[in-house]
Design a protein around this motif. Structure first.
Motif, PDB file in Angstrom:
ATOM      1  N   THR A 248       0.790  -1.228   0.000  1.00 16.51           N
ATOM      2  CA  THR A 248       0.000   0.000   0.000  1.00 16.51           C
ATOM      3  C   THR A 248       0.818   1.272   0.000  1.00 16.51           C
ATOM      4  OG1 THR A 248      -0.131   0.173   2.421  1.00 16.51           O
ATOM      5  CG2 THR A 248      -1.778  -1.207   1.316  1.00 16.51           C
ATOM      6  N   GLY A 249       2.062   1.207   0.458  1.00 11.90           N
ATOM      7  CA  GLY A 249       2.857   2.416   0.627  1.00 11.90           C
ATOM      8  C   GLY A 249       2.501   3.195   1.880  1.00 11.90           C
ATOM      9  N   GLY A 292       6.536  17.355   7.830  1.00 13.16           N
ATOM     10  CA  GLY A 292       7.115  17.533   6.506  1.00 13.16           C
ATOM     11  C   GLY A 292       6.385  16.730   5.456  1.00 13.16           C
ATOM     12  N   VAL A 293       6.173  17.314   4.283  1.00 15.01           N
ATOM     13  CA  VAL A 293       5.555  16.626   3.153  1.00 15.01           C
ATOM     14  C   VAL A 293       6.596  15.752   2.473  1.00 15.01           C
ATOM     15  CG1 VAL A 293       4.444  16.934   0.907  1.00 15.01           C
ATOM     16  CG2 VAL A 293       3.865  18.461   2.805  1.00 15.01           C
ATOM     17  N   THR A 294       6.256  14.496   2.220  1.00 18.83           N
ATOM     18  CA  THR A 294       7.194  13.568   1.582  1.00 18.83           C
ATOM     19  C   THR A 294       6.885  13.325   0.118  1.00 18.83           C
ATOM     20  OG1 THR A 294       5.867  11.673   2.307  1.00 18.83           O
ATOM     21  CG2 THR A 294       7.668  12.381   3.744  1.00 18.83           C
ATOM     22  N   GLY A 295       5.701  13.681  -0.365  1.00 14.81           N
ATOM     23  CA  GLY A 295       5.382  13.451  -1.766  1.00 14.81           C
ATOM     24  C   GLY A 295       3.935  13.755  -2.083  1.00 14.81           C
ATOM     25  N   TYR A 296       3.599  13.545  -3.353  1.00 17.71           N
ATOM     26  CA  TYR A 296       2.260  13.833  -3.847  1.00 17.71           C
ATOM     27  C   TYR A 296       1.762  12.666  -4.697  1.00 17.71           C
ATOM     28  CZ  TYR A 296       3.470  18.623  -2.554  1.00 17.71           C
ATOM     29  OH  TYR A 296       3.854  19.735  -1.869  1.00 17.71           O
ATOM     30  N   GLU A 297       0.473  12.369  -4.596  1.00 19.50           N
ATOM     31  CA  GLU A 297      -0.171  11.389  -5.461  1.00 19.50           C
ATOM     32  C   GLU A 297      -0.986  12.130  -6.517  1.00 19.50           C
ATOM     33  OE1 GLU A 297      -2.502   8.757  -3.090  1.00 19.50           O
ATOM     34  OE2 GLU A 297      -0.753   7.851  -2.097  1.00 19.50           O
ATOM     35  N   VAL A 298      -0.793  11.764  -7.786  1.00 18.76           N
ATOM     36  CA  VAL A 298      -1.467  12.428  -8.904  1.00 18.76           C
ATOM     37  C   VAL A 298      -2.560  11.508  -9.435  1.00 18.76           C
ATOM     38  CG1 VAL A 298      -1.172  13.520 -11.150  1.00 18.76           C
ATOM     39  CG2 VAL A 298       0.691  13.598  -9.470  1.00 18.76           C
ATOM     40  N   TYR A 299      -3.758  12.037  -9.576  1.00 18.09           N
ATOM     41  CA  TYR A 299      -4.917  11.255 -10.021  1.00 18.09           C
ATOM     42  C   TYR A 299      -5.439  11.790 -11.339  1.00 18.09           C
ATOM     43  CZ  TYR A 299      -5.139   9.059  -5.430  1.00 18.09           C
ATOM     44  OH  TYR A 299      -4.859   8.337  -4.310  1.00 18.09           O
ATOM     45  N   GLN A 300      -5.715  10.866 -12.262  1.00 16.04           N
ATOM     46  CA  GLN A 300      -6.410  11.180 -13.513  1.00 16.04           C
ATOM     47  C   GLN A 300      -7.824  10.659 -13.350  1.00 16.04           C
ATOM     48  OE1 GLN A 300      -4.392  10.146 -17.255  1.00 16.04           O
ATOM     49  NE2 GLN A 300      -6.313   9.238 -17.953  1.00 16.04           N
ATOM     50  N   GLY A 301      -8.790  11.572 -13.239  1.00 17.79           N
ATOM     51  CA  GLY A 301     -10.117  11.165 -12.798  1.00 17.79           C
ATOM     52  C   GLY A 301     -10.004  10.692 -11.356  1.00 17.79           C
ATOM     53  N   ASN A 302     -10.395   9.444 -11.106  1.00 19.20           N
ATOM     54  CA  ASN A 302     -10.277   8.878  -9.761  1.00 19.20           C
ATOM     55  C   ASN A 302      -9.212   7.793  -9.666  1.00 19.20           C
ATOM     56  OD1 ASN A 302     -12.336  10.394  -8.427  1.00 19.20           O
ATOM     57  ND2 ASN A 302     -13.867   9.183  -9.531  1.00 19.20           N
ATOM     58  N   THR A 303      -8.342   7.724 -10.690  1.00 20.45           N
ATOM     59  CA  THR A 303      -7.298   6.697 -10.733  1.00 20.45           C
ATOM     60  C   THR A 303      -5.934   7.334 -10.514  1.00 20.45           C
ATOM     61  OG1 THR A 303      -8.595   5.362 -12.283  1.00 20.45           O
ATOM     62  CG2 THR A 303      -6.249   4.876 -12.108  1.00 20.45           C
ATOM     63  N   MET A 304      -5.188   6.827  -9.524  1.00 25.58           N
ATOM     64  CA  MET A 304      -3.846   7.347  -9.290  1.00 25.58           C
ATOM     65  C   MET A 304      -2.932   6.921 -10.427  1.00 25.58           C
ATOM     66  SD  MET A 304      -1.373   7.057  -5.923  1.00 25.58           S
ATOM     67  CE  MET A 304      -0.796   5.405  -6.282  1.00 25.58           C
ATOM     68  N   GLY A 306       0.419   8.380 -10.714  1.00 30.19           N
ATOM     69  CA  GLY A 306       1.819   8.592 -10.405  1.00 30.19           C
ATOM     70  C   GLY A 306       2.030   9.208  -9.043  1.00 30.19           C
ATOM     71  N   THR A 307       3.260   9.090  -8.526  1.00 29.57           N
ATOM     72  CA  THR A 307       3.662   9.760  -7.294  1.00 29.57           C
ATOM     73  C   THR A 307       4.945  10.527  -7.577  1.00 29.57           C
ATOM     74  OG1 THR A 307       4.904   7.816  -6.554  1.00 29.57           O
ATOM     75  CG2 THR A 307       2.622   8.016  -5.816  1.00 29.57           C
ATOM     76  N   VAL A 308       5.055  11.728  -7.035  1.00 31.98           N
ATOM     77  CA  VAL A 308       6.235  12.569  -7.246  1.00 31.98           C
ATOM     78  C   VAL A 308       6.586  13.252  -5.935  1.00 31.98           C
ATOM     79  CG1 VAL A 308       5.847  12.974  -9.703  1.00 31.98           C
ATOM     80  CG2 VAL A 308       4.774  14.480  -8.022  1.00 31.98           C
ATOM     81  N   SER A 309       7.838  13.683  -5.823  1.00 29.40           N
ATOM     82  CA  SER A 309       8.262  14.421  -4.635  1.00 29.40           C
ATOM     83  C   SER A 309       8.153  15.921  -4.829  1.00 29.40           C
ATOM     84  CB  SER A 309       9.703  14.048  -4.283  1.00 29.40           C
ATOM     85  OG  SER A 309      10.568  14.321  -5.374  1.00 29.40           O
TER      86      SER A 309
END
Length: 574
Positions: A248-249, A292-304, A306-309
């Motif tokens: 799950t991360g 501290g923020v460690t990263g971001y989850e990017v969603y297209q519609g309701n589907t993730m 990618g993840t980026v810092s």
């Protein structure tokens, strides 16, 4: 197989009011008609991590993750789950999502599974929230210990001969004899309270030391003895913590830094620009967090997707002339996640509508340069009547990346594991090629001489943390979480690896004709197999292989009596 008295729980009606009870009794008026074995109704806002799977319960770990019991997941893919409501007859505060994927914990007796959801849950309100799951700290700090309080919730039956309630129920219980290495946690009947049929997979929680946070320690598995009485078992979440994190991360609760429950702020000013026929660039304003923020989850519609810092992401592999929506959330090291950002919309540039010709399939896909955690892929370029814009890379049947070139390095793999890959090509009009050939490769591992000089495991020896043993051709090390698999002595990892523990396990799971028992019995050990109605269907002197071909399909309990002690596990006959 074990009798699964799937558990529904009752809140203790008691003069002494602990904080656990106060949380379960939010000031609403008691309803005497709903009492179950000295319990009462509870509200979902006081237990917002509870999930409803229909005939089973579950626990919210994150926007797209539910933890439940393995015996609950048959046929779950494509089914809807519900969260956020107290009464099944009134779901006005609730929400639903569809199960996208089921992942079973690879432990035959642990009875734990993860459900990945196709649509993320909104966990920003008070009726649905995630809960952090236990690490070994709950044992080392004494939160899970014989006689300590624990709390369970669910919509299971009010008794062995009763139906299920409409209103969510809760119960204060106490741990039985329990240790970290147990596959399942034992909980004793407490002043007549015990879970019952219909609560399988539901949560068992404890408080941390300052009572600032509840921690998930178990998922309802089953019970023994008199139905809905005596004692019950919950799958041991702490024993599966590293597996849950890999899948799950989401990080487990730990005592060091374990008090961080504050989520980052939501990303702001999400914009979509620099549009082409197949790509859209996303940018946003950074979130803030108390740690501290460690990263971001990017969603297209309701589907993730990618993840980026950082605060930029390029969505690729899009279809020309198509409208898309995007949103982003932030996460921190403790696993807390923010609310979603604003939604950004953009439409890719139109392509040549007359182009319906797909690219040729990529050729000569090879997988090589394997390390413990990476494999390099390369392939021959595809051709197209207009032009190839990119390639989709698949691990088994799941797309893991899109790239413009003809090389890709797969990362985050497991040592000594075989993987297969395939690739397809895409053009600007959205046409996709056939798949390439399938390439396979096995990650490496340090196996040379690892078992040299290590003594074989012996039953009855008292081992300490850090001790290593050889058991059934594999090297193991004892940790605070139990025996940890290090490597196979010959470098070939078997799919059937049994840890060296003074407990009983069986394989294969499920079983068909023969049941193989992994155990070290005394000379006069006896066994019996009991069905779900408590009837003994096979019994006799202990043997390592039992013919079960004549049994009906279903769940059974195996009981072995050895040296005056009873050892029990469950199995499924298919």
């Amino acid at each position: 197989m074990k009798k699964f008295y799937v558990l529904i729980l009752s809140l203790l009606c008691c003069v002494i009011t602990t904080q656990l009870q106060a949380q379960g009794k939010p000031g609403s008026k008691k309803n005497p008609t709903m009492k179950i074995k000295n319990g009462e109704d509870v509200l979902i806002e006081n237990h917002p991590y509870q999930a409803d799977l229909g005939g089973c319960g579950g626990t919210i770990l994150g926007p797209t993750w539910i933890l439940t019991a393995k015996h609950c997941v048959n046929g779950m893919v494509g089914r809807r789950i519900g969260v956020g409501y107290t009464k099944r007859s009134d779901r006005s505060t609730g929400q639903t999502s569809t199960v996208k994927r089921v992942i079973n914990f690879p432990c035959s007796g642990c009875d734990l599974s993860l459900l990945e959801l196709s649509t993320p849950l909104d966990l920003s309100g008070k009726y649905a929230k995630s809960i952090r799951y236990a690490s070994a700290d709950v044992f080392t700090k004494g939160y899970v210990k014989q006689g300590k309080d624990c709390y369970a919730t669910g919509w299971g039956a009010l008794g062995p001969n009763s139906g299920s309630p409409d209103h969510l129920q809760g119960a204060l219980l106490k741990f039985g004899v329990v240790q970290l290495s147990d596959e399942r946690i034992r909980v004793e009947e407490t002043e007549g309270r015990m879970v019952c049929r219909g609560d399988s997979g539901g949560p068992l929680v404890v408080y941390n030391s300052d009572k600032s946070e509840r921690i998930l320690v178990g998922a309802v598995s089953g019970g023994e003895g008199t139905p809905c009485t005596d004692y019950g078992f919950w799958g041991n979440v702490a024993n599966a913590a590293s597996w849950i994190e890999r899948q799950t991360g989401i990080k487990p609760y730990t005592e060091t830094g374990g008090s961080d429950t504050q989520a980052p702020t939501a990303p702001a000013n999400l914009t979509a620009g620099n549009v082409t026929q197949t790509t859209i660039d996303l940018t946003w304003t950074a979130s803030t967090d108390n740690v501290g923020v460690t990263g971001y989850e990017v969603y297209q519609g309701n589907t993730m997707i990618g993840t980026v810092s950082g605060t930029r992401y390029q969505a690729v592999g899009l279809t020309a002339g198509t409208a898309y929506t995007f949103k982003v959330l932030a996460k921190d090291a403790a696993g807390n996640k923010s609310r979603f950002s604003n939604t950004a919309r953009a439409t890719t540039l139109p392509g040549d509508t007359s182009d319906t010709q797909a690219p040729t399939a990529p050729t000569n896909l090879t997988a090589g340069n394997a390390t413990k955690t990476t494999i390099d892929l390369s392939w021959g370029a595809s051709t197209d009547n207009v032009g190839v814009t990119g390639y989709g890379v698949y691990q088994e049947n799941t797309m893991i990346a899109t790239v413009e070139g003809t090389r890709y390095q797969v990362t985050g793999l497991t040592a000594n594991t075989r993987y297969s890959f395939k690739v397809l090509a895409m053009d600007a009009a959205g046409n996709k090629s056939r798949y390439s050939n399938t390439a396979t490769a096995t990650t490496t591992g340090d196996t040379t001489g690892v078992c040299d000089g290590v003594a074989p495991w012996r039953w009855g020896v008292r081992y300490r943390v850090g001790d290593k043993v050889v058991h059934r051709g594999n090297l193991w090390e004892l940790t605070y979480r139990g025996w940890k698999f290090i490597s196979s002595c010959n470098g070939n990892k078997s799919g059937k690896i049994a840890p060296p523990i003074d407990k009983i396990s069986v394989y294969p799971v499920p079983s068909n004709k023969e049941l193989n028992i992994v155990f070290n019995p005394t000379e006069n050990a006896m066994f019996k197999i009991v069905d779900m109605l408590g009837r003994t269907v096979i019994k006799g002197k202990y043997q390592s292989t039992v013919n079960i071909s004549e049994l009906n399909a279903g769940t059974y309990t195996l009981k072995v009596t050895s040296n005056g002690a009873n050892y029990t596990t469950s199995f499924v006959k298919k």
